[in-house]
Design a protein around this motif. Sequence first.
Motif: not given
Length: 333
Positions: A6, A10, A13, A75, A101, A103, A135, A137
């Motif tokens: 995970t 991130l 990105q 998470y 966010w 994830v 991921l 949002s």
Amino acid sequence: MTIADTSRLLQRQPQQPWRDQATLVVNPADNDLATTDNSAWLLHAGFQTSWANGVCCARLSEHWQRLPCKQVLLYVPKEKALLAYLLRQLAMLAEEPTRIWLVGEKRSGIQRLLKQPPTILSDLQKTAVGNHCVLASASLQPSRYPLEQDWLTLTYDGIEPALTLRSLPGVFSQTGVDAATRLLLQQLPPLQGSVLDFACGTGIIGCFAQRQTAVTQVSFLDVSPLAIAAARCNASDTGNSKFYLSDGLREVAHTERFNVIVSNPPFHRGLATDYSIAEQFISESHQHLHRGGQLFIVANRFLPWPKHIEQHFGHCETLAADSRFAVYRGIRR
């Protein structure tokens, strides 16, 4: 520490606002974002030393009256009820719509979340996929709800005497007494002296021990603050209880000894198989037992615990076994 898949997603990105601005990181899978600017709500005691601004607690409101940062990174856990609990807790402290966010591994709860988002998440959208993870949002909407809603009442009727205990989301076991623990409790001889319930979950083993008159003290230990909160709720209020929020036995003093250590030890860390938890526990439990003290473990029969018990105790006795589980005993000579 190994970086979780995970966190690798991130890292890939092109824009990473969780690194550029102070962020509340919830249920982190590692220490990759443990910067001085970020805060964390930790659900694993092993991360406490790495997060300067981290709190390891059952309820976020125990430490903050409002969200400590203007954005959140969560998470996503595998348990549906735990995810809902975390989101409700965050919404309770949000004073205005807050960017969040989320994830998670594809086999966690994030796919289900994207299909059936709760009302407190608006504008939920997938933003990236990779490393077998997703991921997303959203905007977290402020919300209030009765805290009593979080608690579950479980009746453990497969043992004598039956126990009625309370639990929180994500605490083992969510459906009553599991088959392995039932087998363990059925095989335990009369206990006496001091007892340690390792990886206690709701505290069922420790509460069972507290009903025996020859037991003088019961200690409950777990890596999860939610489990410790449940165990505190369930333990006898006679003053003979101790609680350790601890990754393994590290928070137990080197000089502390028990007459009995009992456990249904985990062999997973999150979604991953991890034998090191129980292996280290078995090796360290020997030094935390009085002479003549006993270690009782129940486990799936395929797990290699007998050889580890024999390695550290010089022997391993199988007290009972069925098609799935076995109960083992080691005695410190």
